[in-house]
Structures are given as C-alpha cells and as structure tokens.
Motif scaffolding. Structure first.
Motif, PDB file in Angstrom:
ATOM      1  N   CYS A   1       0.796  -1.229   0.000  1.00 57.13           N
ATOM      2  CA  CYS A   1       0.000   0.000   0.000  1.00 57.13           C
ATOM      3  C   CYS A   1       0.828   1.278   0.000  1.00 57.13           C
ATOM      4  O   CYS A   1       0.598   2.184  -0.816  1.00 57.13           O
ATOM      5  CB  CYS A   1      -0.913   0.039   1.231  1.00 57.13           C
ATOM      6  N   VAL A   2       1.794   1.383   0.908  1.00 59.94           N
ATOM      7  CA  VAL A   2       2.511   2.646   1.077  1.00 59.94           C
ATOM      8  C   VAL A   2       3.394   2.973  -0.125  1.00 59.94           C
ATOM      9  O   VAL A   2       3.249   4.043  -0.732  1.00 59.94           O
ATOM     10  CB  VAL A   2       3.326   2.632   2.392  1.00 59.94           C
ATOM     11  N   PRO A   3       4.329   2.113  -0.516  1.00 55.90           N
ATOM     12  CA  PRO A   3       5.149   2.468  -1.679  1.00 55.90           C
ATOM     13  C   PRO A   3       4.333   2.586  -2.953  1.00 55.90           C
ATOM     14  O   PRO A   3       4.627   3.439  -3.806  1.00 55.90           O
ATOM     15  CB  PRO A   3       6.174   1.337  -1.752  1.00 55.90           C
ATOM     16  N   LYS A   4       3.305   1.762  -3.082  1.00 60.44           N
ATOM     17  CA  LYS A   4       2.462   1.836  -4.282  1.00 60.44           C
ATOM     18  C   LYS A   4       1.751   3.180  -4.362  1.00 60.44           C
ATOM     19  O   LYS A   4       1.713   3.808  -5.429  1.00 60.44           O
ATOM     20  CB  LYS A   4       1.437   0.703  -4.242  1.00 60.44           C
ATOM     21  N   LYS A   5       1.204   3.661  -3.235  1.00 55.18           N
ATOM     22  CA  LYS A   5       0.489   4.937  -3.261  1.00 55.18           C
ATOM     23  C   LYS A   5       1.449   6.087  -3.569  1.00 55.18           C
ATOM     24  O   LYS A   5       1.093   7.018  -4.302  1.00 55.18           O
ATOM     25  CB  LYS A   5      -0.191   5.167  -1.910  1.00 55.18           C
ATOM     26  N   LEU A   6       2.672   6.023  -3.054  1.00 55.82           N
ATOM     27  CA  LEU A   6       3.648   7.063  -3.365  1.00 55.82           C
ATOM     28  C   LEU A   6       4.012   7.036  -4.853  1.00 55.82           C
ATOM     29  O   LEU A   6       4.194   8.086  -5.475  1.00 55.82           O
ATOM     30  CB  LEU A   6       4.891   6.893  -2.501  1.00 55.82           C
TER      31      LEU A   6
ATOM     32  N   PHE B   1      16.306   8.665  -8.442  1.00 53.34           N
ATOM     33  CA  PHE B   1      16.056   9.605  -7.353  1.00 53.34           C
ATOM     34  C   PHE B   1      14.825   9.174  -6.557  1.00 53.34           C
ATOM     35  O   PHE B   1      14.851   9.110  -5.322  1.00 53.34           O
ATOM     36  CB  PHE B   1      15.857  11.015  -7.911  1.00 53.34           C
ATOM     37  N   PHE B   2      13.739   8.880  -7.284  1.00 59.22           N
ATOM     38  CA  PHE B   2      12.501   8.480  -6.604  1.00 59.22           C
ATOM     39  C   PHE B   2      12.696   7.170  -5.859  1.00 59.22           C
ATOM     40  O   PHE B   2      12.292   7.039  -4.694  1.00 59.22           O
ATOM     41  CB  PHE B   2      11.366   8.336  -7.622  1.00 59.22           C
ATOM     42  N   ARG B   3      13.300   6.165  -6.527  1.00 62.90           N
ATOM     43  CA  ARG B   3      13.478   4.843  -5.923  1.00 62.90           C
ATOM     44  C   ARG B   3      14.282   4.930  -4.632  1.00 62.90           C
ATOM     45  O   ARG B   3      13.925   4.319  -3.618  1.00 62.90           O
ATOM     46  CB  ARG B   3      14.184   3.935  -6.928  1.00 62.90           C
ATOM     47  N   ASP B   4      15.370   5.697  -4.640  1.00 59.44           N
ATOM     48  CA  ASP B   4      16.212   5.791  -3.461  1.00 59.44           C
ATOM     49  C   ASP B   4      15.521   6.565  -2.333  1.00 59.44           C
ATOM     50  O   ASP B   4      15.659   6.227  -1.158  1.00 59.44           O
ATOM     51  CB  ASP B   4      17.542   6.457  -3.826  1.00 59.44           C
ATOM     52  N   LYS B   5      14.770   7.602  -2.698  1.00 56.68           N
ATOM     53  CA  LYS B   5      14.020   8.340  -1.676  1.00 56.68           C
ATOM     54  C   LYS B   5      12.930   7.460  -1.086  1.00 56.68           C
ATOM     55  O   LYS B   5      12.677   7.490   0.137  1.00 56.68           O
ATOM     56  CB  LYS B   5      13.416   9.601  -2.282  1.00 56.68           C
ATOM     57  N   LEU B   6      12.297   6.655  -1.929  1.00 57.93           N
ATOM     58  CA  LEU B   6      11.281   5.717  -1.456  1.00 57.93           C
ATOM     59  C   LEU B   6      11.896   4.723  -0.474  1.00 57.93           C
ATOM     60  O   LEU B   6      11.304   4.416   0.569  1.00 57.93           O
ATOM     61  CB  LEU B   6      10.649   4.989  -2.637  1.00 57.93           C
ATOM     62  N   ALA B   7      13.074   4.213  -0.795  1.00 59.38           N
ATOM     63  CA  ALA B   7      13.734   3.255   0.095  1.00 59.38           C
ATOM     64  C   ALA B   7      13.998   3.866   1.458  1.00 59.38           C
ATOM     65  O   ALA B   7      13.822   3.213   2.498  1.00 59.38           O
ATOM     66  CB  ALA B   7      15.038   2.766  -0.537  1.00 59.38           C
ATOM     67  N   ARG B   8      14.418   5.132   1.478  1.00 66.78           N
ATOM     68  CA  ARG B   8      14.670   5.791   2.764  1.00 66.78           C
ATOM     69  C   ARG B   8      13.389   5.953   3.568  1.00 66.78           C
ATOM     70  O   ARG B   8      13.381   5.793   4.795  1.00 66.78           O
ATOM     71  CB  ARG B   8      15.322   7.163   2.523  1.00 66.78           C
ATOM     72  N   GLU B   9      12.295   6.253   2.876  1.00 65.66           N
ATOM     73  CA  GLU B   9      11.016   6.393   3.569  1.00 65.66           C
ATOM     74  C   GLU B   9      10.551   5.057   4.144  1.00 65.66           C
ATOM     75  O   GLU B   9      10.048   4.991   5.277  1.00 65.66           O
ATOM     76  CB  GLU B   9       9.964   6.952   2.617  1.00 65.66           C
ATOM     77  N   LEU B  10      10.744   3.975   3.409  1.00 62.68           N
ATOM     78  CA  LEU B  10      10.344   2.663   3.905  1.00 62.68           C
ATOM     79  C   LEU B  10      11.209   2.245   5.090  1.00 62.68           C
ATOM     80  O   LEU B  10      10.725   1.601   6.030  1.00 62.68           O
ATOM     81  CB  LEU B  10      10.422   1.632   2.791  1.00 62.68           C
ATOM     82  N   ASN B  11      12.489   2.595   5.055  1.00 65.56           N
ATOM     83  CA  ASN B  11      13.361   2.328   6.211  1.00 65.56           C
ATOM     84  C   ASN B  11      12.853   3.066   7.448  1.00 65.56           C
ATOM     85  O   ASN B  11      12.857   2.528   8.560  1.00 65.56           O
ATOM     86  CB  ASN B  11      14.788   2.759   5.901  1.00 65.56           C
ATOM     87  N   ARG B  12      12.424   4.313   7.252  1.00 62.68           N
ATOM     88  CA  ARG B  12      11.901   5.101   8.367  1.00 62.68           C
ATOM     89  C   ARG B  12      10.646   4.453   8.942  1.00 62.68           C
ATOM     90  O   ARG B  12      10.494   4.336  10.175  1.00 62.68           O
ATOM     91  CB  ARG B  12      11.587   6.523   7.907  1.00 62.68           C
TER      92      ARG B  12
END
Length: 468
Positions: free
Chosen positions: A48-53, A84-95
């Motif tokens: 849900c979360v990464p998909k919605k982003l 850029f998006f993929r790496d920022k997404l990874a950081r958000e999922l880590n958080r």
C-alpha cells in the motif's frame, strides 16, 4: 504449565504488529514477534505505502496538463528521475520500518528478525534453532504473489519487485485484471512507459460493480493504457535484452518487462501447521471463526493468511480485536460485512462499500441512484473525464446498501460514507444533509430520484455515459 510468553506472533506486518502492541502495551502480556523479512509487512514495505507514493508520482504529468488548461502555459514536469525516486522511497520505507519496530519495542515486545515455524500448539522454533513456548500463538504471515504456472515465467516480475527496479521499462506487459494489476498499469503509464494490460477475462476488476468496471476500462483507454481483454500469455522467452511473449492465440510480442499480478496466496508453506492439526482451506488459507481462532484453541490467525478480506485495515482490526478479546477481557468478534475499499488508479479512482448492483438484485427490490458529471476542475481544463456516484437503496427500509464513487480522491470521500453506512444511514439521512458547495462530494446528497430499479437494463443514454 509455565510458558516463556503469553503470546508469540509469527509475522510483523499490520495485523501482527497491532495485536502485539495492544497485547503487551495495553494489557501487560508477555509478547514476542518473529518476522523473517522486514517489520511492517506487505502494506508498509511492498504494498500500500510504496504503491500509493508511486501513484502520486505518476500523476504529476497529468497535473501539468491541467495547469496548462488554467493558464500556466509553460507548465512541464520534464524527465522523470527514477533512481532519485526509488532511493528516496527506500529511505522512507526504512523510516517506517523503524517506526513499526520501535512501536513494538516500546510496548515491551521482544522482536526476532528471523523465520519461525510451529512445533506444536504451544511451541515455536526460530530459524537459528531457538525454541519458545507460548500460551497462545498468533499467525499473521500474510500472503505472497502467485505465479501463473507458464513456461518461462521466471523471466517475469511480481509486484514485490517493482519498487527496486534498476530502471523503468520502455514497454511493459501487466498480466492480470485485479486492483494490483490496474494500479500498476496506472503507475507505469503515468511514468511514461508504454503499458499493455492483458487480462484473461472479458472485463477487469471482477467482483466490483459492473458499471464502475466499464468506467475504469474506458479511462484506461482514454489515458493511453493498451487494454487487451480475453488475452492470456502462455510462454515467455528471452530475445536479446527483451522478453518475447507468446499469447494463447499464437501471436507474439516483445516487451522490456513482464509483470504478473495474477493473485496472491496465503503464505502457509513450511509453517509447521501439519504439527498442530490446524484446519487449512484449498488455497492454503487458515480457517478461523469470528474470534480469529483456528481449530486448535491455542492458535489464532489474522490478516491475509486467512484469505477473507485481504485489506490492511481488516488485518489491523482483527489483530486489535484479538488482543481485546484474549488479553483485555473485552470480547470483540470480527464483522467484516461492511468494508470500504479503493482502486487507486488515475486520474479518477474507484472507491466502494457495501453491495454492488448485481448483488442487490438477489436480495429484493432495490433502487439505484446515480449522478454522472464532469468535475469543475477537469472541465475547465478541457478534460473529458467523468465522475460517477452510485447509491444502492433498499426500497422497503430506505437503508443505503451500497455506495460506489468513481472520481478524484474517491477514497477520501468514501471514508465518511462508511461511517454513515455503519450507523445504518437511510437515503432520507443523505437527503437531509446540506450540500457542501462547490465539491464533487455534494453529488452524494443531491440525488433525489432513483434512476432505475436494480437489475433493470439502463436506457441507451445511460449505457453510453458509462463508457464515455
């Protein structure tokens, strides 16, 4: 018998995390959780979360198009920077993973980052050989993507793979007709990929209201998704850097990537259930009662592993109800007869709760209220996308049995409708509400006369509007 824990949870996703945190933090139970992958589970890490982003990101070109319609003549989004998006997404999922883990640890839950199997109705064994006993075991391992079982399928991808791609495909084949396939078709199309959506059936989104399925199909066509119904791939093979797909009709076509969104199955393989006598269904799902209890009194299960309503809030509610019932002394059975859901496609999404018209036909006299229009924001920008509101109302009681919204941010509107319907709202209750103008949502309280009785064939003009 003295147990190591009051509760041992297998799976640190939405349902398992909620059950753990409430059981330990609010009721003082001794709780442990084992998670073989990442805390947060499917929803937070690969759902849900990464998909919605990704959906938000994919709609930006459309926002620029609307801006130009409002006079921002130079509005452009430029090239999309996937790394850029993929790496920022990874950081958000880590958080988010850290937040999930910390929430459980702060509640006093012991966490083990490894796979667990059940040895007997009160014993769990971790991958490192450690064993723990527990008064209760809660299984919350969720589900995993299914593969279609065709030759060369290992060349394809599943939804779990899409958040860490090295690069975006120039041309992608999405296989499937459910909400996962539809949402990722929206994503890839919005990010500039040439997108083909192939489904074996004659209409996508089986189980949703038939008219709404027509609207979504038309939106795909209008936005550039190549929608191919009654189409089934039967073989994949490498062709240089591309993948050659052979379809059931014998035709072949090359793609950069092929994504299988052909369903999900409960993740019960090698869980040790054979050691317990827990009843299992044909798809590997764990059979539970309204208390989330299995056929073995000490073992419970919640979430996608029971394969009832596979949505994150359902798993969370079941996990919370379990904790209240078993450790809080507050009996709360699970009632999932009225669950809202949404398909986050763009530019208009679908949100729904309650009965479809097709289901309503089976229950007795039901009136259909409908409103279709071009939202002000879209119309002024020169876009033709229509919004549609649909209420299904019991003729005898006036109770609203179903609500279906196809429009911008439909899910945000439906959440409040879910509150009203959960309280047994009637059509008269909707009518008494004063409209908030100008909004898209005001249509929900301004439909005064039924368009037809459920099951009646719509007039030609209405049939046309359903695909226009």
């Amino acid at each position: 018998m003295k147990f190591d824990y009051d509760l041992f949870v297998i799976g640190g996703g939405s349902g398992g995390a909620r059950a753990s945190r409430i059981s330990a933090g609010e009721y003082g139970a001794r709780v442990a959780v084992a998670e073989e992958s990442r805390m947060g589970g499917t929803c937070v890490i690969r759902g849900c979360v990464p998909k919605k982003l990704m959906i938000y990101g994919s709609q930006m070109p459309g926002e620029a198009h609307v801006a130009r319609g409002y006079g921002w003549r130079e509005a452009e989004v430029g090239a999309f920077n996937w790394p850029f998006f993929r790496d920022k997404l990874a950081r958000e999922l880590n958080r988010l993973e850290a937040a999930y883990t910390n929430g459980m640890v702060n509640a006093g839950v012991d966490t083990y980052k490894q796979r667990a199997r059940i040895v007997d109705p009160h014993t769990v064994e971790l991958a490192d050989g450690s064993r723990f006993t527990a008064r209760y075991i809660l299984i919350a391992v969720g589900g995993r993507p299914s593969w279609p079982g065709i030759k060369g399928q290992e060349l394809g991808l599943v939804s779990d793979d899409l958040f860490t791609l090295d690069h975006l495909p120039g041309k992608v084949l999405m296989v499937g007709g459910g909400y996962i396939a539809c949402e990722f078709a929206t994503i890839f199309n919005g990010l500039g990929c040439k997108t083909v959506l192939a489904y074996r059936g004659d209409r996508i989104l089986r189980g949703f209201d038939e008219e709404m399925r027509l609207h979504i199909s038309q939106q795909f066509i209008d936005t550039g998704v190549d929608l191919r119904l009654n189409t089934t791939p039967v073989e994949l093979e490498k062709d240089g850097e591309e993948i050659r797909v052979t379809f059931a009709d014998g035709t072949q076509e090359n793609f950069d990537d092929v994504v299988f969104a052909t369903g999900r199955r409960p993740y019960t393989n090698d869980l040790g259930l054979e050691n317990t006598g827990v009843a299992i269904g044909n798809r590997g799902e764990i059979i539970v009662d309204e208390w989330s209890q299995t056929s073995v009194p000490s073992i419970y299960a919640v979430g996608d592993v029971v394969d009832l309503v596979n949505l994150t809030p359902v798993a969370i509610r079941a996990g919370h109800n379990f904790a209240d019932t078993v450790f809080g002394g507050i009996p709360k059975p699970c009632d999932f007869s009225l669950v809202p859901s949404a398909v986050y496609i763009r530019p208009h999404e679908l949100a729904t709760i309650g009965m479809t018209e097709e289901q309503a036909v089976e229950r007795g006299p039901v009136d259909i209220y409908m409103g279709g229009f071009r939202p002000m924001r879209s119309m002024f920008a020169g876009e033709d996308t229509r919004s549609v509101m649909k209420l299904i109302v019991d003729v005898e009681t006036d109770v609203v049995l179903g609500c279906h919204i196809f429009g911008p941010e439909a899910g945000e509107m439906l959440q409040m409708v879910a509150v009203a319907m959960g309280m047994g709202a009637t059509k008269a209750d909707f009518d008494r509400a004063i409209a908030l103008h100008p909004t898209v949502a005001e249509e929900l309280v301004t439909m005064r006369k039924p368009m037809r009785r459920a099951g009646e064939v719509p007039p030609a003009t209405e049939r046309h509007s359903a695909v226009s």
